[in-house]
Scaffold this motif. Sequence first.
Motif, PDB file in Angstrom:
ATOM      1  N   VAL A 117       0.981  -1.207   0.042  1.00 11.30           N
ATOM      2  CA  VAL A 117      -0.102  -0.026  -0.003  1.00 11.30           C
ATOM      3  C   VAL A 117       1.049   0.905   0.082  1.00 11.30           C
ATOM      4  CG1 VAL A 117      -1.630   1.257   1.335  1.00 11.30           C
ATOM      5  CG2 VAL A 117      -1.651  -1.028   1.484  1.00 11.30           C
ATOM      6  N   THR A 118       0.966   2.612  -0.778  1.00  8.35           N
ATOM      7  CA  THR A 118       1.113   3.416  -1.257  1.00  8.35           C
ATOM      8  C   THR A 118       0.524   4.542  -0.209  1.00  8.35           C
ATOM      9  OG1 THR A 118       1.216   3.523  -3.548  1.00  8.35           O
ATOM     10  CG2 THR A 118       2.644   2.492  -2.854  1.00  8.35           C
ATOM     11  N   SER A 119      -0.405   4.185  -0.426  1.00  3.25           N
ATOM     12  CA  SER A 119      -1.333   5.660  -0.098  1.00  3.25           C
ATOM     13  C   SER A 119      -2.407   4.900   0.841  1.00  3.25           C
ATOM     14  CB  SER A 119      -1.678   6.310  -0.985  1.00  3.25           C
ATOM     15  OG  SER A 119      -2.282   6.643  -2.280  1.00  3.25           O
ATOM     16  N   THR A 120      -3.499   5.502   1.412  1.00  3.00           N
ATOM     17  CA  THR A 120      -4.476   5.372   1.751  1.00  3.00           C
ATOM     18  C   THR A 120      -5.858   5.764   2.995  1.00  3.00           C
ATOM     19  OG1 THR A 120      -6.231   3.523   2.692  1.00  3.00           O
ATOM     20  CG2 THR A 120      -3.914   3.982   3.566  1.00  3.00           C
ATOM     21  N   THR A 121      -7.361   5.989   1.991  1.00  6.77           N
ATOM     22  CA  THR A 121      -8.127   6.420   2.498  1.00  6.77           C
ATOM     23  C   THR A 121      -9.034   5.800   3.169  1.00  6.77           C
ATOM     24  OG1 THR A 121      -9.017   7.768   0.848  1.00  6.77           O
ATOM     25  CG2 THR A 121      -7.135   9.058   1.951  1.00  6.77           C
ATOM     26  N   LEU A 122      -9.146   4.293   2.561  1.00  9.01           N
ATOM     27  CA  LEU A 122     -10.314   2.741   3.341  1.00  9.01           C
ATOM     28  C   LEU A 122     -10.373   3.739   4.862  1.00  9.01           C
ATOM     29  CD1 LEU A 122      -8.944  -0.266   1.362  1.00  9.01           C
ATOM     30  CD2 LEU A 122     -10.396   1.693   0.599  1.00  9.01           C
ATOM     31  N   ARG A 123     -11.312   2.930   4.674  1.00 13.07           N
ATOM     32  CA  ARG A 123     -12.764   3.284   6.502  1.00 13.07           C
ATOM     33  C   ARG A 123     -13.110   2.269   6.275  1.00 13.07           C
ATOM     34  NH1 ARG A 123      -8.621   5.848   6.727  1.00 13.07           N
ATOM     35  NH2 ARG A 123      -8.133   8.096   7.593  1.00 13.07           N
ATOM     36  N   SER A 124     -13.487   1.259   7.716  1.00 14.60           N
ATOM     37  CA  SER A 124     -14.841   0.784   7.641  1.00 14.60           C
ATOM     38  C   SER A 124     -14.540   0.779   9.481  1.00 14.60           C
ATOM     39  CB  SER A 124     -13.624  -0.937   7.676  1.00 14.60           C
ATOM     40  OG  SER A 124     -14.850  -1.956   8.114  1.00 14.60           O
ATOM     41  N   PRO A 125     -15.727   1.287   9.671  1.00  8.96           N
ATOM     42  CA  PRO A 125     -16.575   1.721  10.968  1.00  8.96           C
ATOM     43  C   PRO A 125     -16.860   0.916  11.649  1.00  8.96           C
ATOM     44  CG  PRO A 125     -18.009   1.885   9.022  1.00  8.96           C
ATOM     45  CD  PRO A 125     -17.088   1.453   8.321  1.00  8.96           C
ATOM     46  N   TYR A 126     -16.259   0.472  12.834  1.00 14.74           N
ATOM     47  CA  TYR A 126     -17.139  -0.186  13.942  1.00 14.74           C
ATOM     48  C   TYR A 126     -16.121  -1.874  13.533  1.00 14.74           C
ATOM     49  CZ  TYR A 126     -20.910   2.320  13.928  1.00 14.74           C
ATOM     50  OH  TYR A 126     -21.982   3.674  13.363  1.00 14.74           O
ATOM     51  N   GLY A 127     -14.651  -1.243  13.352  1.00 15.99           N
ATOM     52  CA  GLY A 127     -13.863  -2.352  13.030  1.00 15.99           C
ATOM     53  C   GLY A 127     -14.112  -3.579  12.714  1.00 15.99           C
ATOM     54  N   ARG A 128     -15.031  -3.200  11.266  1.00 20.05           N
ATOM     55  CA  ARG A 128     -15.597  -4.694  10.375  1.00 20.05           C
ATOM     56  C   ARG A 128     -14.254  -4.052   9.247  1.00 20.05           C
ATOM     57  NH1 ARG A 128     -20.737  -1.681   7.302  1.00 20.05           N
ATOM     58  NH2 ARG A 128     -20.351  -3.374   5.923  1.00 20.05           N
ATOM     59  N   ALA A 129     -14.741  -6.007   9.100  1.00 20.85           N
ATOM     60  CA  ALA A 129     -13.064  -6.285   7.899  1.00 20.85           C
ATOM     61  C   ALA A 129     -13.659  -5.583   6.641  1.00 20.85           C
ATOM     62  CB  ALA A 129     -13.355  -7.652   7.841  1.00 20.85           C
ATOM     63  N   ILE A 130     -14.577  -5.447   6.122  1.00 17.19           N
ATOM     64  CA  ILE A 130     -14.911  -4.475   4.403  1.00 17.19           C
ATOM     65  C   ILE A 130     -15.202  -3.301   4.678  1.00 17.19           C
ATOM     66  CG2 ILE A 130     -17.142  -5.036   4.494  1.00 17.19           C
ATOM     67  CD1 ILE A 130     -17.494  -5.358   1.586  1.00 17.19           C
ATOM     68  N   PRO A 131     -14.154  -2.861   3.550  1.00 18.75           N
ATOM     69  CA  PRO A 131     -14.075  -1.159   3.872  1.00 18.75           C
ATOM     70  C   PRO A 131     -15.130  -0.766   3.054  1.00 18.75           C
ATOM     71  CG  PRO A 131     -12.296  -2.124   3.039  1.00 18.75           C
ATOM     72  CD  PRO A 131     -12.940  -3.130   2.850  1.00 18.75           C
ATOM     73  N   THR A 132     -16.108   0.808   3.199  1.00 16.48           N
ATOM     74  CA  THR A 132     -17.429   1.375   3.530  1.00 16.48           C
ATOM     75  C   THR A 132     -16.964   2.465   2.238  1.00 16.48           C
ATOM     76  OG1 THR A 132     -17.341   1.832   5.000  1.00 16.48           O
ATOM     77  CG2 THR A 132     -18.765  -0.768   5.181  1.00 16.48           C
ATOM     78  N   SER A 133     -16.154   3.147   2.559  1.00 18.65           N
ATOM     79  CA  SER A 133     -15.324   4.377   2.116  1.00 18.65           C
ATOM     80  C   SER A 133     -14.243   4.286   1.580  1.00 18.65           C
ATOM     81  CB  SER A 133     -16.341   5.849   1.944  1.00 18.65           C
ATOM     82  OG  SER A 133     -15.542   5.945   3.742  1.00 18.65           O
ATOM     83  N   GLY A 134     -14.160   5.605   0.567  1.00 15.76           N
ATOM     84  CA  GLY A 134     -12.504   6.119   0.850  1.00 15.76           C
ATOM     85  C   GLY A 134     -11.648   4.730  -0.661  1.00 15.76           C
ATOM     86  N   SER A 135     -10.493   5.243  -0.509  1.00 20.28           N
ATOM     87  CA  SER A 135      -9.537   4.629  -1.745  1.00 20.28           C
ATOM     88  C   SER A 135      -8.363   4.119  -1.584  1.00 20.28           C
ATOM     89  CB  SER A 135      -9.332   5.423  -3.457  1.00 20.28           C
ATOM     90  OG  SER A 135      -8.691   6.479  -2.690  1.00 20.28           O
TER      91      SER A 135
END
Length: 271
Positions: free
Chosen positions: A144-162
């Motif tokens: 990973v060279t950059s990330t804005t991935l977000r996964s609320p409440y500790g979920r394994a799957i991201p819901t937003s970002g890149s």
Amino acid sequence: MPAWNHTSAWNDSAIERYRSFAARRAVGLYNKHEVIDCANFCLKILIEFASGKGLPVVIFGRTGSKNVETALASHLPEWSSTEAFMQAVLDGIEANEIIDGHGSAYKNTVTVAVSDMLPGDMLGHLSEAPIGGRKGTWGHMQLVTSTTLRSPYGRAIPTSGSAQIYQGNLSTGIFGSSPTTVQKGSYYFRSDQTGGVALNTAVGRMFVGRSKPSSPLLGEKFYYTREGQNEKDAAEMWRDQDITPVRWNFNQFNKLGLIYDKVTPPNVGYA
């Protein structure tokens, strides 16, 4: 002699500099058309940085023709050069040993939450082989060279970002596998009207989405999805934790590389 002179420890400042270096070096190797597989790509960048900054690196794995558990430690007096240590690590260590998959408990890396990922961290991809030695192993990894991935409440799957990733890879042909040039890609997540998650990538032949097995004998599923195809299946890979974020175990590098004159690998065996 040691692989290089060890003058520093992995502290917050060193780790931050590693992250900046990893992002720049990944781009440099991509532009250079470096031919390399996925694990070696990540290891090469780690060792290049550590050797230049006098930092310890200790990697556990099974090496040699007898597949013996080995500690490859940069501070031990058994290396003729930095290049010799680098070659031993690249020749001997696989993605599964880095990510602590089936039959491997070396703690070369630690898992991190999706929202906590930073440049220099890695994404491990689970092999889909239903039988044989690769069942349950981590068969691929990306830097990973950059990330804005977000996964609320500790979920394994991201819901937003890149996230921007670079990877080495293997191309399978009639006469076996061979490394490819460095590839790059991006994950993009968004919530749709039904609450699902869509994923797009810019890399072609890589582990994204599910497709037909590439090997009828193993049934192993390699992933060819790109530009929004099979978004549901791609999202399920994260939900099923077929993709996991990991980080180099800098604390273990310090503990074993600065304290012990001899490092013995854990006898984890293969289940």
